[in-house]
Design a protein around this motif. Structure first.
Motif, PDB file in Angstrom:
ATOM      1  N   LEU A   1      20.607   8.328 -18.381  1.00  0.00           N
ATOM      2  CA  LEU A   1      19.299   7.247 -17.771  1.00  0.00           C
ATOM      3  C   LEU A   1      18.841   8.281 -17.165  1.00  0.00           C
ATOM      4  CD1 LEU A   1      21.675   4.485 -15.732  1.00  0.00           C
ATOM      5  CD2 LEU A   1      20.561   3.805 -17.963  1.00  0.00           C
ATOM      6  N   VAL A   2      18.433   8.629 -16.522  1.00  0.00           N
ATOM      7  CA  VAL A   2      17.467   9.562 -15.453  1.00  0.00           C
ATOM      8  C   VAL A   2      16.132  10.049 -17.036  1.00  0.00           C
ATOM      9  CG1 VAL A   2      16.439  11.081 -14.543  1.00  0.00           C
ATOM     10  CG2 VAL A   2      18.004   9.780 -13.101  1.00  0.00           C
ATOM     11  N   PHE A   3      17.086  10.541 -17.759  1.00  0.00           N
ATOM     12  CA  PHE A   3      16.517  11.431 -18.506  1.00  0.00           C
ATOM     13  C   PHE A   3      16.149  10.463 -19.460  1.00  0.00           C
ATOM     14  CE2 PHE A   3      19.748  15.712 -18.355  1.00  0.00           C
ATOM     15  CZ  PHE A   3      18.791  15.430 -17.282  1.00  0.00           C
ATOM     16  N   SER A   4      16.510   9.158 -20.009  1.00  0.00           N
ATOM     17  CA  SER A   4      16.061   8.506 -20.908  1.00  0.00           C
ATOM     18  C   SER A   4      14.640   7.705 -20.609  1.00  0.00           C
ATOM     19  CB  SER A   4      17.061   6.731 -21.346  1.00  0.00           C
ATOM     20  OG  SER A   4      18.503   7.747 -21.722  1.00  0.00           O
ATOM     21  N   PHE A   5      14.559   7.141 -19.316  1.00  0.00           N
ATOM     22  CA  PHE A   5      13.595   6.852 -19.116  1.00  0.00           C
ATOM     23  C   PHE A   5      12.447   7.357 -18.506  1.00  0.00           C
ATOM     24  CE2 PHE A   5      16.528   3.679 -16.192  1.00  0.00           C
ATOM     25  CZ  PHE A   5      16.131   2.722 -17.137  1.00  0.00           C
ATOM     26  N   MET A   6      12.603   8.827 -18.264  1.00  0.00           N
ATOM     27  CA  MET A   6      11.447  10.412 -18.421  1.00  0.00           C
ATOM     28  C   MET A   6      11.684   9.715 -20.146  1.00  0.00           C
ATOM     29  SD  MET A   6      12.830  13.078 -16.196  1.00  0.00           S
ATOM     30  CE  MET A   6      12.787  13.008 -14.250  1.00  0.00           C
ATOM     31  N   LEU A   7      11.728  10.555 -20.949  1.00  0.00           N
ATOM     32  CA  LEU A   7      11.888  10.148 -22.386  1.00  0.00           C
ATOM     33  C   LEU A   7      10.839   8.706 -22.349  1.00  0.00           C
ATOM     34  CD1 LEU A   7      14.777  11.993 -23.693  1.00  0.00           C
ATOM     35  CD2 LEU A   7      12.537  12.874 -24.126  1.00  0.00           C
ATOM     36  N   ASN A   8      11.843   7.469 -22.301  1.00  0.00           N
ATOM     37  CA  ASN A   8      10.454   6.632 -22.941  1.00  0.00           C
ATOM     38  C   ASN A   8       8.798   6.345 -22.313  1.00  0.00           C
ATOM     39  OD1 ASN A   8      12.767   6.258 -24.454  1.00  0.00           O
ATOM     40  ND2 ASN A   8      13.804   4.218 -23.045  1.00  0.00           N
ATOM     41  N   ASP A   9       9.067   6.765 -20.804  1.00  0.00           N
ATOM     42  CA  ASP A   9       7.753   6.543 -20.416  1.00  0.00           C
ATOM     43  C   ASP A   9       6.575   7.788 -20.075  1.00  0.00           C
ATOM     44  OD1 ASP A   9       8.469   5.281 -18.587  1.00  0.00           O
ATOM     45  OD2 ASP A   9       8.983   5.868 -16.843  1.00  0.00           O
ATOM     46  N   GLY A  10       7.036   8.504 -21.261  1.00  0.00           N
ATOM     47  CA  GLY A  10       6.725  10.065 -21.485  1.00  0.00           C
ATOM     48  C   GLY A  10       5.923  11.227 -20.182  1.00  0.00           C
ATOM     49  N   THR A  11       7.528  11.522 -19.900  1.00  0.00           N
ATOM     50  CA  THR A  11       6.949  12.434 -18.508  1.00  0.00           C
ATOM     51  C   THR A  11       8.613  13.565 -18.602  1.00  0.00           C
ATOM     52  OG1 THR A  11       8.422  11.258 -17.399  1.00  0.00           O
ATOM     53  CG2 THR A  11       5.879  10.676 -17.313  1.00  0.00           C
ATOM     54  N   PHE A  12       9.131  13.485 -19.887  1.00  0.00           N
ATOM     55  CA  PHE A  12      10.332  13.971 -20.185  1.00  0.00           C
ATOM     56  C   PHE A  12       9.971  15.409 -20.113  1.00  0.00           C
ATOM     57  CE2 PHE A  12      13.919  16.315 -22.375  1.00  0.00           C
ATOM     58  CZ  PHE A  12      14.723  16.704 -21.401  1.00  0.00           C
ATOM     59  N   GLU A  13       9.469  16.636 -20.586  1.00  0.00           N
ATOM     60  CA  GLU A  13       8.723  17.690 -20.535  1.00  0.00           C
ATOM     61  C   GLU A  13       8.260  17.554 -19.051  1.00  0.00           C
ATOM     62  OE1 GLU A  13       8.210  15.547 -22.938  1.00  0.00           O
ATOM     63  OE2 GLU A  13       9.357  16.424 -24.940  1.00  0.00           O
ATOM     64  N   SER A  14       7.285  16.982 -18.610  1.00  0.00           N
ATOM     65  CA  SER A  14       6.282  17.857 -17.380  1.00  0.00           C
ATOM     66  C   SER A  14       7.816  17.629 -16.022  1.00  0.00           C
ATOM     67  CB  SER A  14       5.261  16.676 -17.134  1.00  0.00           C
ATOM     68  OG  SER A  14       5.820  15.191 -16.952  1.00  0.00           O
ATOM     69  N   SER A  15       8.653  16.599 -16.536  1.00  0.00           N
ATOM     70  CA  SER A  15       9.224  16.688 -15.336  1.00  0.00           C
ATOM     71  C   SER A  15       9.992  17.413 -15.059  1.00  0.00           C
ATOM     72  CB  SER A  15      10.048  15.093 -14.543  1.00  0.00           C
ATOM     73  OG  SER A  15       8.823  14.052 -15.042  1.00  0.00           O
ATOM     74  N   MET A  16      10.353  18.074 -15.941  1.00  0.00           N
ATOM     75  CA  MET A  16      11.786  18.903 -16.253  1.00  0.00           C
ATOM     76  C   MET A  16      10.735  20.497 -16.858  1.00  0.00           C
ATOM     77  SD  MET A  16      14.044  17.227 -15.525  1.00  0.00           S
ATOM     78  CE  MET A  16      15.420  17.871 -16.515  1.00  0.00           C
ATOM     79  N   ALA A  17       9.626  20.711 -16.306  1.00  0.00           N
ATOM     80  CA  ALA A  17       8.879  21.894 -16.682  1.00  0.00           C
ATOM     81  C   ALA A  17       9.487  23.418 -16.335  1.00  0.00           C
ATOM     82  CB  ALA A  17       7.187  21.758 -15.993  1.00  0.00           C
ATOM     83  N   GLN A  18      10.680  23.066 -14.636  1.00  0.00           N
ATOM     84  CA  GLN A  18      11.216  24.401 -14.647  1.00  0.00           C
ATOM     85  C   GLN A  18      12.253  24.753 -15.318  1.00  0.00           C
ATOM     86  OE1 GLN A  18      11.138  21.293 -13.630  1.00  0.00           O
ATOM     87  NE2 GLN A  18      13.229  21.288 -12.996  1.00  0.00           N
TER      88      GLN A  18
END
Length: 258
Positions: A132-149
């Motif tokens: 769910l967390v990953f899905s919300f990130m993907l839909n918000d377009g923040t997945f790559e920036s939030s998981m950049a590490q």
């Protein structure tokens, strides 16, 4: 984008796991009665023995053998035996040391509900909650920036898994927890019967049964087969036999004077 239908499907197993836990308590409260202490210690015991102690062993083994996925037979055998040993010996220790006044059928049922119920909740929170967390990130377009590490190839793998995993996977996860909780209750009763009859051979039998049932599942986790329907069918058969044993165990405890 992750569809709304799939996001709803991710919520279902989480909600179901809580309903299952509470529902089992209410159901068996009317049928056999339940005791709070075994339920609580069953839940705590699952966390300590499987999510702490067993995980420590897994970290050591994976660190020592980083190419474990290249040896699925060996990994499946190790994983199944580790689960059997930690869970069944964990039950034995708790029943022997902390639950001396609960060596009857009601105590075994209560402990099994606590162990299997918290397992369902934790696993669904980890699997579906993370999705769910990953899905919300993907839909918000923040997945790559939030998981950049994370390394780019790992990011791509996670993204592909979330986007390509069908909604049926999450519905089947809820069904799997229903099947698994009956196995956990049956194994709790089997270990307790061994204690009531002073036969450690019952505990050894529980370890072997647990390992034997887990082996195909652990084997599947390294990609040897991925047909979820076959896995769920297998678990359904296990659940049926577990439920039959749960019913039979009541008479066995009476015969043992418990």
């Amino acid at each position: 984008m992750v569809s709304t239908a799939k996001i709803i499907a991710m919520f279902v197993p989480i909600i179901f796991s809580f309903v299952l836990f509470i529902g089992l308590i209410l159901f068996y409260k009317k049928r056999t009665g339940v005791s709070a202490r075994p339920i609580i210690l069953g839940a705590v015991g699952f966390i300590v023995f499987t999510q702490v102690l067993e995980k420590i062993l897994h970290v050591v083994v994976i660190t020592s053998f980083p190419n474990y996925a290249d040896h699925p037979l060996a990994w499946g055998t190790y994983g199944a035996l580790a689960a059997g040993l930690f869970e069944e010996l964990g039950r034995f220790i708790l029943f022997t040391w902390l639950l001396k006044k609960f060596h009857d059928y009601k105590g075994g049922i209560s402990f099994g509900i606590g162990w299997g119920g918290i397992e369902a909740i934790l696993l669904m929170l980890m699997v579906c909650g993370q999705a769910l967390v990953f899905s919300f990130m993907l839909n918000d377009g923040t997945f790559e920036s939030s998981m950049a590490q994370l390394p780019s190839d790992q990011l791509a793998t996670i993204k592909e898994a979330v986007l390509n995993q069908g909604a049926s996977f999450y519905y089947l996860a809820a069904l799997e927890r229903l099947f698994a909780v009956f196995l956990q209750m049956a194994l709790s009763l089997l270990v307790l019967l061994g204690i009531a009859k002073k036969k450690f051979s019952y505990v050894i039998l529980a370890i072997l049964i647990h390992a034997g049932i887990d082996f195909p599942i652990v084997f599947a986790q390294v990609g040897q087969f991925t047909n979820l329907w076959i896995i769920e069918g297998y678990l359904a058969v296990v659940a049926i036999f577990s439920f039959l044993f749960i019913k039979r165990a009541k008479t066995m405890f009476l015969e043992a004077g418990k």
